[in-house]
Design a protein around this motif. Structure first.
Motif, PDB file in Angstrom:
ATOM      1  N   LEU A 130     -11.535  -0.694  11.141  1.00  0.00           N
ATOM      2  CA  LEU A 130     -10.518  -1.559   9.886  1.00  0.00           C
ATOM      3  C   LEU A 130     -10.702  -2.983  10.658  1.00  0.00           C
ATOM      4  N   GLU A 131     -10.493  -2.949  11.882  1.00  0.00           N
ATOM      5  CA  GLU A 131     -10.495  -4.475  12.481  1.00  0.00           C
ATOM      6  C   GLU A 131     -11.596  -5.240  12.626  1.00  0.00           C
ATOM      7  N   ARG A 132     -12.869  -4.327  12.919  1.00  0.00           N
ATOM      8  CA  ARG A 132     -14.108  -4.593  13.015  1.00  0.00           C
ATOM      9  C   ARG A 132     -14.862  -5.336  11.437  1.00  0.00           C
ATOM     10  N   ARG A 133     -14.225  -4.064  10.278  1.00  0.00           N
ATOM     11  CA  ARG A 133     -15.148  -4.402   9.266  1.00  0.00           C
ATOM     12  C   ARG A 133     -14.551  -5.555   8.239  1.00  0.00           C
ATOM     13  N   PHE A 134     -13.158  -5.415   8.437  1.00  0.00           N
ATOM     14  CA  PHE A 134     -12.085  -6.072   7.398  1.00  0.00           C
ATOM     15  C   PHE A 134     -11.184  -7.028   8.117  1.00  0.00           C
ATOM     16  N   ARG A 135     -11.030  -6.901   9.307  1.00  0.00           N
ATOM     17  CA  ARG A 135     -10.091  -7.941  10.218  1.00  0.00           C
ATOM     18  C   ARG A 135      -8.795  -7.554   9.839  1.00  0.00           C
ATOM     19  N   VAL A 136      -8.629  -6.073   9.649  1.00  0.00           N
ATOM     20  CA  VAL A 136      -7.313  -5.769   9.339  1.00  0.00           C
ATOM     21  C   VAL A 136      -6.816  -4.559  10.382  1.00  0.00           C
ATOM     22  N   THR A 137      -5.773  -4.974  10.755  1.00  0.00           N
ATOM     23  CA  THR A 137      -4.993  -4.286  11.805  1.00  0.00           C
ATOM     24  C   THR A 137      -3.571  -3.443  11.322  1.00  0.00           C
ATOM     25  N   PRO A 138      -3.807  -2.055  10.972  1.00  0.00           N
ATOM     26  CA  PRO A 138      -2.835  -1.456  10.477  1.00  0.00           C
ATOM     27  C   PRO A 138      -1.215  -1.705  11.244  1.00  0.00           C
ATOM     28  N   LEU A 149      -1.911   6.092  10.965  1.00  0.00           N
ATOM     29  CA  LEU A 149      -2.806   4.898  11.427  1.00  0.00           C
ATOM     30  C   LEU A 149      -1.914   4.043  12.161  1.00  0.00           C
ATOM     31  N   GLY A 150      -0.449   4.275  12.162  1.00  0.00           N
ATOM     32  CA  GLY A 150       0.830   3.455  12.764  1.00  0.00           C
ATOM     33  C   GLY A 150       0.722   1.972  12.238  1.00  0.00           C
ATOM     34  N   ASP A 151       0.675   1.910  10.810  1.00  0.00           N
ATOM     35  CA  ASP A 151       0.912   0.592  10.022  1.00  0.00           C
ATOM     36  C   ASP A 151       2.336   0.347  10.433  1.00  0.00           C
ATOM     37  N   ARG A 152       2.196  -1.102  10.781  1.00  0.00           N
ATOM     38  CA  ARG A 152       3.587  -1.783  11.258  1.00  0.00           C
ATOM     39  C   ARG A 152       4.581  -1.876  10.191  1.00  0.00           C
ATOM     40  N   ARG A 153       4.146  -1.506   8.914  1.00  0.00           N
ATOM     41  CA  ARG A 153       5.233  -1.865   7.782  1.00  0.00           C
ATOM     42  C   ARG A 153       5.756  -0.392   7.589  1.00  0.00           C
ATOM     43  N   VAL A 154       5.487   0.575   8.412  1.00  0.00           N
ATOM     44  CA  VAL A 154       6.129   1.750   8.221  1.00  0.00           C
ATOM     45  C   VAL A 154       7.484   1.980   8.778  1.00  0.00           C
ATOM     46  N   ASN A 167       0.792  -1.163   0.018  1.00  0.00           N
ATOM     47  CA  ASN A 167       0.073  -0.018   0.038  1.00  0.00           C
ATOM     48  C   ASN A 167       0.897   1.204   0.102  1.00  0.00           C
ATOM     49  N   SER A 168       1.951   1.471  -0.661  1.00  0.00           N
ATOM     50  CA  SER A 168       2.706   2.384  -0.725  1.00  0.00           C
ATOM     51  C   SER A 168       3.768   2.516   0.216  1.00  0.00           C
ATOM     52  N   THR A 169       3.786   1.614   1.193  1.00  0.00           N
ATOM     53  CA  THR A 169       4.837   1.943   2.233  1.00  0.00           C
ATOM     54  C   THR A 169       6.284   1.196   1.781  1.00  0.00           C
ATOM     55  N   ARG A 170       6.387   0.417   0.720  1.00  0.00           N
ATOM     56  CA  ARG A 170       7.517  -0.304   0.278  1.00  0.00           C
ATOM     57  C   ARG A 170       8.373   0.744  -0.531  1.00  0.00           C
ATOM     58  N   ALA A 171       7.682   1.635  -1.386  1.00  0.00           N
ATOM     59  CA  ALA A 171       8.290   2.764  -1.927  1.00  0.00           C
ATOM     60  C   ALA A 171       8.799   3.881  -0.981  1.00  0.00           C
ATOM     61  N   ALA A 172       7.950   4.202   0.011  1.00  0.00           N
ATOM     62  CA  ALA A 172       8.235   5.005   1.155  1.00  0.00           C
ATOM     63  C   ALA A 172       9.478   4.550   1.841  1.00  0.00           C
TER      64      ALA A 172
END
Length: 351
Positions: free
Chosen positions: A343-351, A100-105, A68-73
């Motif tokens: 995001l967690e509730r709707r998509f089970r996604v944790t940034p 949102l504190g994405d762990r990949r950042v 989601n663009s973090t690889r380039a950044a």
């Protein structure tokens, strides 16, 4: 050449002597693959930047997709040097990951200096085969629709949250590698609704509208000079998300979801594309880029060409770019937490 720009260029060490080859090339890191809206924007801007910088250096795009663009950044944060030979063009997804504190950042906006920013817009559309002419009709069908997404915490969060606020039931397929793939999936009958940012829409979707294959339903809108959501100037015939909500529900949206949407819209669309150099680059050299973008923004021919390719949005430079960055990267903790919970509730996604 402007005298101040000439002096700054000498101080920055990027002027070339008469008769020498052009200045060394500049790399522009693009956080998505070729062909999408972000790439269209970077390709267009790179040509103008090359023609405006002293020495007319070639500006080469380096497309790095993933995360989601973090690889380039992350790549830019690790590889960019103080020589000012590498730029990063961010998009809303890059901002969201940091907010949102994405762990990949592995990057920090505080380590960069902004040199330009561009607002953008977005349009939600459906295949003509649905026989739908408005968002109200789509919702009135009472049927679930299918949407292809790069990722729930990417720029897609803005249209996805808008559709939920409107009351549309959406099944989301996560993990596409680009908005191009989502558009192709809609044309192939895999998805019932899609959105594209303005550059992608103007380049790839408008011809489909003209061919009668798809029908635009609404724009996400644009902020006016007073910071209020209004119709997108690139698509003045389309109602904005706020207008559509009022038409369907008879009142303005409210609550945490609406507050979150507004914060995400500011970060993802009101200043969607931003251009950065590392803060380690000497100020004199950074100012060469800032002044170059200011000259581009003031060029009438640029504005005319940009309107056709990117939409009639202003290129922001100098203090305007600084203000856009500050606004985009502001999200109160309560709304940040609500968004992460959604995001967690709707998509089970944790940034």
């Amino acid at each position: 050449m402007d005298r101040r720009l000439f002096i700054a260029a000498i101080a920055a060490g990027i002027m070339v002597p008469a008769g020498a080859h052009a200045a060394a090339p500049i790399q522009w890191v693009v956080p998505f693959e070729q062909g999408g809206g972000t790439d269209v924007w970077a390709r267009f801007m790179a040509g103008w930047l090359s023609a405006t910088l002293p020495g007319r250096p070639e500006v080469r795009r380096l497309n790095i997709s993933g995360g989601n663009s973090t690889r380039a950044a992350n790549f830019f944060a690790a590889e960019a040097r103080a020589d000012g030979r590498m730029l990063l063009g961010t998009t809303g997804s890059t901002q969201f990951a940091a907010l949102l504190g994405d762990r990949r950042v592995q990057y920090d906006y505080a380590d960069w200096r902004i040199v330009a920013a561009s607002p953008s817009g977005g349009v939600i559309y459906v295949p003509a085969s649905l026989g739908i002419g408005s968002m109200a009709e789509l919702i009135a069908r009472g049927q679930k629709v299918h949407f292809g997404s790069i990722g729930a915490a990417s720029l897609d969060i803005v249209p996805l949250l808008a559709l939920e606020i409107l009351g549309l039931e959406v099944a989301v397929l996560l993990g596409l590698n680009s908005r191009n793939a989502a558009r192709a999936g809609l044309i192939a009958g895999e998805f019932d609704v899609d959105y594209q940012t303005s550059p992608g829409y103007l380049a790839q979707v408008r011809p489909l509208v003209e061919a009668g294959q798809v029908v635009p339903l609404m724009s996400l809108g644009a902020l006016d000079r007073n910071g209020r959501l209004d119709r997108d100037p690139a698509f003045p015939a389309l109602p904005s998300f706020l207008e559509v909500y009022r038409q369907i529900h008879g009142r303005d949206p409210e609550g945490a979801a609406w507050q979150a949407w507004q914060a995400l819209f500011r970060a993802g669309f009101a200043a969607q594309k931003m251009v950065f150099l590392p803060r380690s680059v000497p100020e004199a050299r950074t100012d060469v880029f800032r002044r170059a973008f200011a000259r581009i923004a003031a060029d009438r021919r640029f504005r005319a060409e940009a309107s056709a390719v990117l939409g009639p949005y202003p290129l922001l430079a100098g203090p305007q770019a600084d203000a856009a960055l500050a606004s985009a990267m502001t999200m109160v903790p309560e709304i940040r937490n609500w968004t992460r919970d959604w995001l967690e509730r709707r998509f089970r996604v944790t940034p």
